[in-house]
Design an enzyme around this catalytic site. Sequence first.
Site, PDB file in Angstrom:
ATOM      1  N   HIS A 209       0.845  -1.195   0.000  1.00 26.62           N
ATOM      2  CA  HIS A 209       0.000   0.000   0.000  1.00 26.62           C
ATOM      3  C   HIS A 209       0.882   1.247   0.000  1.00 26.62           C
ATOM      4  O   HIS A 209       1.363   1.691   1.047  1.00 26.62           O
ATOM      5  CB  HIS A 209      -0.924  -0.025   1.234  1.00 26.62           C
ATOM      6  CG  HIS A 209      -1.994   1.019   1.223  1.00 26.62           C
ATOM      7  ND1 HIS A 209      -3.315   0.755   1.490  1.00 26.62           N
ATOM      8  CD2 HIS A 209      -1.954   2.348   0.970  1.00 26.62           C
ATOM      9  CE1 HIS A 209      -4.029   1.854   1.415  1.00 26.62           C
ATOM     10  NE2 HIS A 209      -3.212   2.854   1.091  1.00 26.62           N
TER      11      HIS A 209
ATOM     12  N   HIS B 268       1.121   5.048  -2.335  1.00 22.41           N
ATOM     13  CA  HIS B 268       0.544   5.857  -3.424  1.00 22.41           C
ATOM     14  C   HIS B 268       1.653   6.533  -4.220  1.00 22.41           C
ATOM     15  O   HIS B 268       2.509   7.214  -3.636  1.00 22.41           O
ATOM     16  CB  HIS B 268      -0.387   6.927  -2.863  1.00 22.41           C
ATOM     17  CG  HIS B 268      -1.636   6.370  -2.236  1.00 22.41           C
ATOM     18  ND1 HIS B 268      -2.855   6.388  -2.878  1.00 22.41           N
ATOM     19  CD2 HIS B 268      -1.850   5.766  -1.047  1.00 22.41           C
ATOM     20  CE1 HIS B 268      -3.775   5.836  -2.096  1.00 22.41           C
ATOM     21  NE2 HIS B 268      -3.187   5.446  -0.975  1.00 22.41           N
TER      22      HIS B 268
ATOM     23  N   GLU C 254     -10.666   3.337   7.653  1.00 24.25           N
ATOM     24  CA  GLU C 254      -9.605   4.292   7.996  1.00 24.25           C
ATOM     25  C   GLU C 254     -10.255   5.498   8.690  1.00 24.25           C
ATOM     26  O   GLU C 254     -10.082   5.721   9.868  1.00 24.25           O
ATOM     27  CB  GLU C 254      -8.867   4.725   6.725  1.00 24.25           C
ATOM     28  CG  GLU C 254      -7.797   5.777   6.957  1.00 24.25           C
ATOM     29  CD  GLU C 254      -7.242   6.347   5.652  1.00 24.25           C
ATOM     30  OE1 GLU C 254      -7.891   6.207   4.600  1.00 24.25           O
ATOM     31  OE2 GLU C 254      -6.154   6.955   5.701  1.00 24.25           O
TER      32      GLU C 254
HETATM   33  O1  LIG Z   1      -4.852   7.026   3.100  1.00 22.58           O
HETATM   34  C1  LIG Z   1      -5.559   7.362   2.142  1.00 22.58           C
HETATM   35  N1  LIG Z   1      -6.910   7.199   2.199  1.00 22.58           N
HETATM   36  C2  LIG Z   1      -7.731   7.516   1.175  1.00 22.58           C
HETATM   37  N2  LIG Z   1      -7.279   8.032   0.039  1.00 22.58           N
HETATM   38  C3  LIG Z   1      -5.951   8.244  -0.078  1.00 22.58           C
HETATM   39  C4  LIG Z   1      -5.047   7.928   0.937  1.00 22.58           C
HETATM   40  N3  LIG Z   1      -3.822   8.265   0.515  1.00 22.58           N
HETATM   41  C5  LIG Z   1      -3.953   8.760  -0.708  1.00 22.58           C
HETATM   42  N4  LIG Z   1      -5.232   8.763  -1.081  1.00 22.58           N
HETATM   43  C6  LIG Z   1      -5.815   9.243  -2.340  1.00 22.58           C
HETATM   44  O2  LIG Z   1      -5.496   8.323  -3.364  1.00 22.58           O
HETATM   45  C7  LIG Z   1      -5.231   9.037  -4.542  1.00 22.58           C
HETATM   46  C8  LIG Z   1      -4.531   8.178  -5.556  1.00 22.58           C
HETATM   47  O3  LIG Z   1      -3.276   7.774  -5.164  1.00 22.58           O
HETATM   48  C9  LIG Z   1      -4.482  10.253  -4.040  1.00 22.58           C
HETATM   49  O4  LIG Z   1      -4.476  11.306  -4.962  1.00 22.58           O
HETATM   50  C10 LIG Z   1      -5.238  10.590  -2.771  1.00 22.58           C
HETATM   51  O5  LIG Z   1      -6.334  11.439  -3.087  1.00 22.58           O
HETATM   52 ZN   LIG Z   2      -3.894   4.818   0.983  1.00 22.83          ZN
END
Ligand SMILES: O=c1[nH]cnc2c1ncn2[C@@H]1O[C@H](CO)[C@@H](O)[C@H]1O
Ligand SMILES: [Zn+2]
Length: 397
Positions: A49, A51, A241
């Site tokens: 996990h 991003h 989350e």
């Molecule tokens: O921890 C998280 N929870 C929910 N969405 C997230 C988290 N981290 C990042 N993103 C979202 O996922 C998109 C694509 O990578 C990011 O642009 C952000 O808006």
């Molecule tokens: Zn995430």
Amino acid sequence: MGIDDHHGGSFAVPHVLYARRQYSAEMTSQHPNTPSEDQIRRAPKVLLHDHLDGGLRPGTIVDLARGTGYEGLPDTDPDKLGRWFREAADSGSLERYLETFAHTCAVMQTREALVRVAAECAEDLAADGVVYAEVRYAPEQHLEGGLALHEVVEAVNEGFREGERRARGNGHRIRVGALLTAMRHAARALEIAELANSYRDLGVVGFDIAGAEAGHPPTRHLDAFEYLKRENNRFTIHAGEAFGLPSIWQALQWCGADRLGHGVRIIDDIHVGEDGTVELGRLASYVRDKRVPLELCPSSNLQTGAADSYASHPIGLLRRLHFRVTVNTDNRLMSGTGMSREFEHLVGAFGYSLDDLQWFTVNAMKSAFIPFDERLAMINDVVKPGYAALKSERLFQ
Ligand SMILES: O=c1[nH]cnc2c1ncn2[C@@H]1O[C@H](CO)[C@@H](O)[C@H]1O
Ligand SMILES: [Zn+2]
């Protein structure tokens, strides 16, 4: 006090657990298997996990902004910019945390930028000792410069391959697969799921949904999940989350998620009595019995308010109860972290040994979306020998 008595989005873990954990951490700090920082960095690690748009090097953001004429950056000094991301993400709310991605996405709108960011991602993970990673991003967020969805996917894939090559040149081995994310507040999930399916075996290993959780239940995208199931494809869902058990329940029982992105709030369905006895509710039992992988991201949780501290993070209890726990970075830029750093925090908080770190790593490799025979070979030929070599070092000191 029960674990589900939480206030302001954080969890109260019973004192009896703190006390016991601190005691065992003290005991294990002398343990011969307690890893040093250098050993943690050299240990083979598996990351499920992470991003892509949450892991850019600050210097690269500044470079790309200059190249594309993006003038919205809060700072153009890389050190200060890195600090800005960490502090802005430290907001205690997922919604505010997510606002920081406007800047990273803004500079990831051309083929060249995507190739560069993906290549550096693979390189940075490899330098940190990650041997296998599934890195996610939302193709729909990279279309402002005129790229088509499939061009975004191909640019990122090209970058990952380039990064793997560069890592090899530096003596590191890494394999990176992409997960395509759909944004849960938008309405393109089926389209992105189809994209993921058409690039399976071509660098894309699965699908995900992300974005603000409260008010955006995963069932809104049921058509995408049902499509992927019909195609025998795999997906994870950000759930549990910023929102609790109903989100996890929907992700598993309505949508059929193979893994939970975070899933940390499963702790709300676990009761620890004063005497230390533990009772699992139906959903928590299901998650443990079915070995549903939890993609836990401790540092990220501290920033969004899903946990109060490393020592009180539910990962301690979930690991003790043998849930299929994996350790992840989520967003290396926003949390100023990496896989080694996450492991260091956990070793510091819980006194984990190399055996514990191996357990997390094997869990992650078992839960990856690549074929079973390849996962098994990674475990037996890369992960276990790597930890065995580290564990043997104490014999020669
Ligand atoms: O921890 C998280 N929870 C929910 N969405 C997230 C988290 N981290 C990042 N993103 C979202 O996922 C998109 C694509 O990578 C990011 O642009 C952000 O808006
Ligand atoms: Zn995430």
